[in-house]
Design a protein around this motif. Structure first.
Motif, PDB file in Angstrom:
ATOM      1  N   LEU A   1       0.842  -1.096   0.022  1.00 42.23           N
ATOM      2  CA  LEU A   1      -0.017   0.065   0.098  1.00 42.23           C
ATOM      3  C   LEU A   1       0.927   1.250   0.039  1.00 42.23           C
ATOM      4  O   LEU A   1       1.907   1.390   0.823  1.00 42.23           O
ATOM      5  CB  LEU A   1      -0.817   0.100   1.239  1.00 42.23           C
ATOM      6  CG  LEU A   1      -2.088  -0.865   1.149  1.00 42.23           C
ATOM      7  CD1 LEU A   1      -2.718  -0.855   2.582  1.00 42.23           C
ATOM      8  CD2 LEU A   1      -3.121  -0.427   0.159  1.00 42.23           C
TER       9      LEU A   1
ATOM     10  N   ALA B   1       0.765   4.374   1.398  1.00 46.07           N
ATOM     11  CA  ALA B   1       0.260   5.222   2.420  1.00 46.07           C
ATOM     12  C   ALA B   1       0.988   5.847   3.557  1.00 46.07           C
ATOM     13  O   ALA B   1       2.092   5.228   3.359  1.00 46.07           O
ATOM     14  CB  ALA B   1      -0.617   4.372   3.079  1.00 46.07           C
TER      15      ALA B   1
ATOM     16  N   VAL C   1       1.972   2.530   7.127  1.00 43.49           N
ATOM     17  CA  VAL C   1       1.797   1.057   6.965  1.00 43.49           C
ATOM     18  C   VAL C   1       2.353   0.085   8.118  1.00 43.49           C
ATOM     19  O   VAL C   1       3.675   0.654   8.500  1.00 43.49           O
ATOM     20  CB  VAL C   1       2.473   0.653   5.764  1.00 43.49           C
ATOM     21  CG1 VAL C   1       2.280  -0.726   5.297  1.00 43.49           C
ATOM     22  CG2 VAL C   1       1.805   1.563   4.512  1.00 43.49           C
ATOM     23  N   PRO C   2       1.855  -0.681   8.585  1.00 46.86           N
ATOM     24  CA  PRO C   2       0.649  -1.283   7.949  1.00 46.86           C
ATOM     25  C   PRO C   2      -0.715  -0.518   8.425  1.00 46.86           C
ATOM     26  O   PRO C   2      -0.778   0.401   9.348  1.00 46.86           O
ATOM     27  CB  PRO C   2       0.534  -2.601   8.860  1.00 46.86           C
ATOM     28  CG  PRO C   2       1.284  -2.610  10.180  1.00 46.86           C
ATOM     29  CD  PRO C   2       2.193  -1.537   9.722  1.00 46.86           C
ATOM     30  N   HIS C   3      -1.730  -0.940   7.564  1.00 50.51           N
ATOM     31  CA  HIS C   3      -3.069  -0.360   7.970  1.00 50.51           C
ATOM     32  C   HIS C   3      -3.632  -1.145   8.782  1.00 50.51           C
ATOM     33  O   HIS C   3      -4.232  -2.519   8.740  1.00 50.51           O
ATOM     34  CB  HIS C   3      -3.933  -0.546   6.465  1.00 50.51           C
ATOM     35  CG  HIS C   3      -5.146  -0.223   6.674  1.00 50.51           C
ATOM     36  ND1 HIS C   3      -6.238  -0.808   5.785  1.00 50.51           N
ATOM     37  CD2 HIS C   3      -5.772   0.681   7.570  1.00 50.51           C
ATOM     38  CE1 HIS C   3      -7.291  -0.393   6.104  1.00 50.51           C
ATOM     39  NE2 HIS C   3      -7.421   0.563   6.979  1.00 50.51           N
TER      40      HIS C   3
ATOM     41  N   ASN D   1     -11.978   0.573   9.636  1.00 50.60           N
ATOM     42  CA  ASN D   1     -12.088   1.229   8.475  1.00 50.60           C
ATOM     43  C   ASN D   1     -13.563   1.030   8.085  1.00 50.60           C
ATOM     44  O   ASN D   1     -14.017  -0.193   8.017  1.00 50.60           O
ATOM     45  CB  ASN D   1     -11.034   1.080   7.443  1.00 50.60           C
ATOM     46  CG  ASN D   1     -10.982   2.264   6.713  1.00 50.60           C
ATOM     47  OD1 ASN D   1     -11.744   3.211   6.627  1.00 50.60           O
ATOM     48  ND2 ASN D   1      -9.768   2.209   5.873  1.00 50.60           N
TER      49      ASN D   1
ATOM     50  N   HIS E   1      -2.801  -4.995   7.756  1.00 51.71           N
ATOM     51  CA  HIS E   1      -2.564  -5.544   6.422  1.00 51.71           C
ATOM     52  C   HIS E   1      -1.302  -4.539   6.001  1.00 51.71           C
ATOM     53  O   HIS E   1      -1.863  -3.330   6.094  1.00 51.71           O
ATOM     54  CB  HIS E   1      -3.116  -6.026   5.324  1.00 51.71           C
ATOM     55  CG  HIS E   1      -4.235  -5.159   4.836  1.00 51.71           C
ATOM     56  ND1 HIS E   1      -4.128  -4.444   3.658  1.00 51.71           N
ATOM     57  CD2 HIS E   1      -5.157  -4.086   5.397  1.00 51.71           C
ATOM     58  CE1 HIS E   1      -5.093  -3.418   3.341  1.00 51.71           C
ATOM     59  NE2 HIS E   1      -5.683  -3.093   4.462  1.00 51.71           N
ATOM     60  N   SER E   2      -0.421  -4.908   5.358  1.00 53.77           N
ATOM     61  CA  SER E   2       0.450  -3.756   4.497  1.00 53.77           C
ATOM     62  C   SER E   2       0.370  -3.871   3.167  1.00 53.77           C
ATOM     63  O   SER E   2       0.880  -2.962   2.348  1.00 53.77           O
ATOM     64  CB  SER E   2       1.831  -3.863   4.936  1.00 53.77           C
ATOM     65  OG  SER E   2       2.141  -3.873   6.305  1.00 53.77           O
TER      66      SER E   2
ATOM     67  N   SER F   1     -12.218  -0.114   0.045  1.00 51.81           N
ATOM     68  CA  SER F   1     -12.039   0.740   1.044  1.00 51.81           C
ATOM     69  C   SER F   1     -10.616   1.644   0.631  1.00 51.81           C
ATOM     70  O   SER F   1     -10.075   1.424  -0.456  1.00 51.81           O
ATOM     71  CB  SER F   1     -11.559   0.022   2.187  1.00 51.81           C
ATOM     72  OG  SER F   1     -11.322   0.662   3.258  1.00 51.81           O
ATOM     73  N   GLU F   2     -10.159   2.348   1.578  1.00 50.34           N
ATOM     74  CA  GLU F   2      -9.149   3.321   1.217  1.00 50.34           C
ATOM     75  C   GLU F   2      -8.351   3.550   2.570  1.00 50.34           C
ATOM     76  O   GLU F   2      -8.631   3.814   3.783  1.00 50.34           O
ATOM     77  CB  GLU F   2      -9.453   4.742   0.791  1.00 50.34           C
ATOM     78  CG  GLU F   2      -8.649   5.691   0.386  1.00 50.34           C
ATOM     79  CD  GLU F   2      -9.350   6.842  -0.375  1.00 50.34           C
ATOM     80  OE1 GLU F   2      -8.653   8.166  -0.437  1.00 50.34           O
ATOM     81  OE2 GLU F   2     -10.509   6.516  -1.016  1.00 50.34           O
ATOM     82  N   HIS F   3      -6.935   3.665   2.119  1.00 50.74           N
ATOM     83  CA  HIS F   3      -5.864   3.818   3.466  1.00 50.74           C
ATOM     84  C   HIS F   3      -4.758   4.309   2.478  1.00 50.74           C
ATOM     85  O   HIS F   3      -3.890   3.500   2.061  1.00 50.74           O
ATOM     86  CB  HIS F   3      -5.358   2.473   4.063  1.00 50.74           C
ATOM     87  CG  HIS F   3      -4.454   3.072   5.210  1.00 50.74           C
ATOM     88  ND1 HIS F   3      -4.587   3.630   6.217  1.00 50.74           N
ATOM     89  CD2 HIS F   3      -3.206   2.634   5.047  1.00 50.74           C
ATOM     90  CE1 HIS F   3      -3.524   3.689   6.939  1.00 50.74           C
ATOM     91  NE2 HIS F   3      -2.591   3.084   6.420  1.00 50.74           N
ATOM     92  N   GLY F   4      -4.721   5.723   2.566  1.00 46.85           N
ATOM     93  CA  GLY F   4      -3.619   6.225   1.345  1.00 46.85           C
ATOM     94  C   GLY F   4      -3.963   6.516  -0.039  1.00 46.85           C
ATOM     95  O   GLY F   4      -3.619   7.263  -0.794  1.00 46.85           O
TER      96      GLY F   4
END
Length: 209
Positions: free
Chosen positions: A112, A114, A117-119, A123, A147-148, A169-172
């Protein structure tokens, strides 16, 4: 006899929490590496925690990739969770090393992009209209991620089933959080650790069997 669900034991993941969460849906749950049991169950859950390459090595050691392929060829349901979802794609790239996955879906699992990291943590997700997996679950509900790596692009265009329902979904950046594609469903998050929303999601999957 109730709905029979096998949790594939290939040395990866906290399978006991998944076993308990599935049992709470009323399903008859068995943790197993036995080929026949995994093939004949009404549903097969494929867990996964840790490195992609290690998960694939463990999966191949019990011929789990063949079991998944055989089940799907016969239209028999499979649910992947976390790395158990990631290994369903063509490949994973970690630390510059590429590992071949099960290849049930085209696409690459990669790190990811972002700030953090990890997320890890809760969320929201954006499920498509008509989702059976997220039926009865509101858009404000949160799920537990850790998770990364993730699938950042959905690449499947040709499928014998109805068009896949892809949840994001969104992470970064946006990433694939869940997929419903014929008999093959999967989540990047951990429904067994996601409270009432996760319990509803697992109940939805068991009901679909």
């Amino acid at each position: 006899m109730g709905t029979r669900v096998a949790v594939l034991d290939y040395g990866s993941g906290n399978i006991r929490s998944a076993e308990r969460a599935l049992a709470r849906t009323g399903a008859e749950v068995e943790v197993t590496a036995d080929r026949r049991t995994a093939l004949e169950a009404d549903g097969l859950l494929v867990p996964g925690v840790g490195a992609y390459a290690a998960c694939m090595a463990g999966l191949r050691a019990v011929r789990g990739d063949e079991i998944i392929g055989r089940r799907l060829a016969g239209g028999r349901p499979v649910l992947g969770i976390c790395v158990g979802m990631q290994i369903l794609f063509e490949r994973g790239i970690e630390h510059g090393v590429e590992t071949q996955g099960c290849g049930e879906w085209p696409g690459t699992v990669e790190k990811l992009r972002a700030p953090v990291v990890p997320h890890m943590g809760w969320n929201t997700v954006s499920a498509p209209e008509g989702s059976r997996l997220f039926a009865g679950i509101g858009p404000e509900e949160r799920f537990y991620f850790v998770h990364s790596y993730a699938v950042r692009r959905w690449e499947l265009t040709d499928t014998p089933y109805a068009p896949p329902r892809v949840t994001w979904s969104e992470h970064g950046e946006p990433f694939v959080a869940a997929v419903e594609n014929g008999p093959l469903w999967a989540t990047q998050f951990h429904p067994e650790k996601s409270g009432d929303a996760g319990a509803t999601l697992l109940a939805n999957w068991v009901a679909s069997l």
